[in-house]
Scaffold this motif. Structure first.
Motif, PDB file in Angstrom:
ATOM      1  N   SER A  15       0.830  -1.209   0.000  1.00  0.00           N
ATOM      2  CA  SER A  15       0.000   0.000   0.000  1.00  0.00           C
ATOM      3  C   SER A  15       0.863   1.258   0.000  1.00  0.00           C
ATOM      4  CB  SER A  15      -0.952  -0.009   1.196  1.00  0.00           C
ATOM      5  OG  SER A  15      -0.253  -0.346   2.367  1.00  0.00           O
ATOM      6  N   ARG A  16       1.904   1.263   0.816  1.00  0.00           N
ATOM      7  CA  ARG A  16       2.741   2.473   0.852  1.00  0.00           C
ATOM      8  C   ARG A  16       3.489   2.674  -0.462  1.00  0.00           C
ATOM      9  NH1 ARG A  16       5.948   2.035   6.117  1.00  0.00           N
ATOM     10  NH2 ARG A  16       4.600   0.226   6.358  1.00  0.00           N
ATOM     11  N   SER A  17       4.007   1.576  -1.006  1.00  0.00           N
ATOM     12  CA  SER A  17       4.717   1.698  -2.278  1.00  0.00           C
ATOM     13  C   SER A  17       3.791   2.254  -3.351  1.00  0.00           C
ATOM     14  CB  SER A  17       5.233   0.337  -2.740  1.00  0.00           C
ATOM     15  OG  SER A  17       5.949  -0.295  -1.719  1.00  0.00           O
ATOM     16  N   THR A  18       2.559   1.729  -3.385  1.00  0.00           N
ATOM     17  CA  THR A  18       1.610   2.164  -4.405  1.00  0.00           C
ATOM     18  C   THR A  18       1.302   3.652  -4.286  1.00  0.00           C
ATOM     19  OG1 THR A  18       0.604  -0.010  -4.453  1.00  0.00           O
ATOM     20  CG2 THR A  18      -0.717   1.791  -5.266  1.00  0.00           C
ATOM     21  N   LEU A  19       1.125   4.107  -3.059  1.00  0.00           N
ATOM     22  CA  LEU A  19       0.822   5.532  -2.874  1.00  0.00           C
ATOM     23  C   LEU A  19       1.972   6.397  -3.378  1.00  0.00           C
ATOM     24  CD1 LEU A  19      -0.967   5.634   0.580  1.00  0.00           C
ATOM     25  CD2 LEU A  19      -1.948   5.983  -1.695  1.00  0.00           C
ATOM     26  N   MET A  20       3.186   5.955  -3.115  1.00  0.00           N
ATOM     27  CA  MET A  20       4.327   6.741  -3.583  1.00  0.00           C
ATOM     28  C   MET A  20       4.396   6.776  -5.112  1.00  0.00           C
ATOM     29  SD  MET A  20       7.508   6.023  -1.098  1.00  0.00           S
ATOM     30  CE  MET A  20       7.055   4.454  -0.442  1.00  0.00           C
ATOM     31  N   ILE A  21       4.152   5.626  -5.722  1.00  0.00           N
ATOM     32  CA  ILE A  21       4.232   5.561  -7.187  1.00  0.00           C
ATOM     33  C   ILE A  21       3.153   6.448  -7.812  1.00  0.00           C
ATOM     34  CG2 ILE A  21       3.981   4.023  -9.171  1.00  0.00           C
ATOM     35  CD1 ILE A  21       4.879   1.755  -7.110  1.00  0.00           C
ATOM     36  N   ALA A  22       1.935   6.303  -7.312  1.00  0.00           N
ATOM     37  CA  ALA A  22       0.838   7.084  -7.885  1.00  0.00           C
ATOM     38  C   ALA A  22       1.037   8.574  -7.624  1.00  0.00           C
ATOM     39  CB  ALA A  22      -0.493   6.613  -7.318  1.00  0.00           C
ATOM     40  N   GLY A  23       1.565   8.905  -6.439  1.00  0.00           N
ATOM     41  CA  GLY A  23       1.799  10.313  -6.121  1.00  0.00           C
ATOM     42  C   GLY A  23       2.831  10.926  -7.057  1.00  0.00           C
TER      43      GLY A  23
END
Ligand code: TRP
Length: 489
Positions: free
Chosen positions: A279-287
């Motif tokens: 979840s954290r990785s995904t948020l960083m990528i999308a951000g």
């Protein structure tokens, strides 16, 4: 801060028991290797996500679809559909530890689900190949602009001149073919070498550099005297300018820009270390991806308005506006060359992720070496790329879906879709969202909740919210958008 690994160890125990009975061991680590850390996964996935979609495509489709309202819908699609589905796609990949085709096969067999779910993997391979074919042609434009900036071609150029350069480039099949070939060779070479050697290092340097250069460009845009107008265009929603089809384009672009719906993020997830937080990785990528797109828009639209250009100019928008900015600013040739170098790089790190699912599958199932698999895929996409090349010149009027009228006894047609338009529309607006829908349904409704939660390692409220959005909100939103676009709603 790490969550305690509740349940995870039990799963691992089960799986290793499984292994002892002689089952394949590779589902705990892919046979193709693993990223050296979670940061490398984030960088690689961000490298896949940030590409021509952010810098070239987002500004021109925002321009064609009226600006603010479109941007708002796009942001909603990223948040409500893109991010939840990205988490699902990564978790499927990490649980399967194989190419998307075999991951889907493994997961359906493991859970005794209907084998039809496997088709998702196949559709992804086809979509990746179709996208790559035109992506490489556009990346070729960036290469050509890189060389033009190095040679100082755009010094002091005006709007008409910049348009002429673009028209000359796209009007010449030979030149487009040459650049397309160079880019496809670059892509094939990196994939052949394996993702870890070389690319990891390059991505580390290039991504931050791209970001800094975009900030420089936004800084320049602020001096054009039309910065406010550019921002207002991007961020003031005017819903009268939004059609059902625009909403579908925004949804499709959310998938395109996050590299979702065809297995690219799934295959990168299959190389993700086990302990890393999805979840954290995904948020960083999308951000990061969203920020780059917005910065690109903020750099381009002020230049558009300062030079009296048309925001809806289409695929040439980036290439007709930024040379003006670079032609006027001090050190413009240097900055321009650097910028298009970075665009090329962004496209490169994206293109390899379009090839990887197919290559991984050819290696797993057909005994190809990586090099041959990359060559075969690259060659096939290169040939199909000819269709896009001709769309801009000799084939510009080979179109479908044109509206024709008889005017003064002569048939006049407009609005036809060229091969490039069709490839883009079919992949971004139909295949990727459908792929995403199937991923959401598979992870949300078909797979056992326990397995999903164990792979995601997300507990409590966070999990509940995500699971609800994935099961209900994202699929319903997508279906509504589809129905709206075909005029049923
Ligand atoms: N996301 C990339 C971009 O914005 C393009 C891309 C790479 C892609 N891999 C993908 C799009 C997989 C869809 C699916 O330029």
């Amino acid at each position: 801060m790490r969550r305690p690994q509740r349940g995870g160890s039990k799963l691992r125990e089960q799986l290793s028991n499984h292994d002892k009975k002689g089952e394949a061991v590779e589902h705990r680590e892919s046979i193709h290797g693993e990223w050296s850390s979670r940061w490398v996964f984030v960088l690689a996935a961000a490298g896949s996500a940030v590409g021509l979609g952010n810098i070239w495509k987002f500004p021109y489709i925002a321009g064609e679809n009226g600006g603010g309202a479109f941007v708002l819908v796009y942001l909603l699609c990223i948040a409500l559909v893109g991010i939840p589905i990205m988490m699902a796609e990564v978790l499927l990949g990490r649980r399967g530890r194989r190419s998307p085709i075999n991951t889907l096969r493994f997961l359906t067999q493991e859970g005794h689900h209907h084998p039809a779910w496997e088709y998702l993997g196949w559709a992804g391979v086809v979509a990746g190949f179709l996208i790559l074919s035109y992506y490489s042609v556009i990346a070729g434009w960036a290469l050509s602009y890189l060389v033009w900036h190095i040679t100082g071609t755009f010094q002091g150029i005006d709007a008409a001149g910049a348009q002429q350069f673009f028209a000359d480039l796209t009007g010449s099949p030979e030149r487009l073919l040459a650049w397309h070939t160079i880019f496809m060779v670059m892509t094939t070479l990196v994939v052949a070498r394996g993702v870890r050697s070389g690319l990891e290092q390059a991505v580390r340097v290039m991504m931050p550099a791209l970001f800094v250069l975009l900030l420089v460009l936004v800084g320049y845009a602020a001096t054009t005297g039309h910065f406010g107008e550019g921002l207002a265009f991007l961020f003031t929603p005017d819903f009268h300018r939004l059609s059902g089809n625009s909403v579908l384009i925004a949804l499709g672009h959310a998938f395109f820009t996050l590299s979702l719906g065809m297995g690219a993020i799934m295959v990168y997830g299959s190389y993700m270390p086990h302990g890393a937080s999805i979840s954290r990785s995904t948020l960083m990528i999308a951000g990061a991806d969203t920020l780059v797109a917005l910065l690109a828009g903020m750099a381009i639209f002020p230049v558009v308005f300062a030079n009296g250009l048309e925001p809806g100019a289409g695929p040439g928008l980036l290439f007709q506006t930024l040379p003006l900015a670079f032609g006027q600013m001090p050190w413009g040739s240097l900055f321009g060359a650097l910028f298009f170098l970075l665009v090329t790089f962004a496209a490169w790190t994206s293109a390899i992720s379009l090839v990887e699912p197919t290559v991984a599958w050819l290696v797993e199932n057909h005994g190809f070496t990586r090099a041959w698999a990359a060559l075969a895929t690259g060659l096939a996409a290169w040939v199909l790329g000819l269709a896009t090349i001709f769309s801009f010149n000799i084939g510009a009027d080979w179109t479908l879906f044109a509206h024709c009228q008889i005017e003064a006894g002569v048939e006049v047609c407009s609005g036809g879709k060229t091969a490039f338009d069709l490839l883009d529309y079919l992949t971004s607006n139909i295949m990727l969202p459908l792929g995403g829908l199937v991923i959401a349904l598979f992870a949300g409704w078909v797979m056992q909740r326990r397995l999903v939660q164990e792979e995601l390692r997300l507990y409590g409220k966070g999990f509940e919210v995500w699971y609800f959005v994935l099961r209900y909100l994202s699929p319903v939103a997508m279906i509504v958008v589809f129905l709206g676009a075909i005029g049923i709603l």
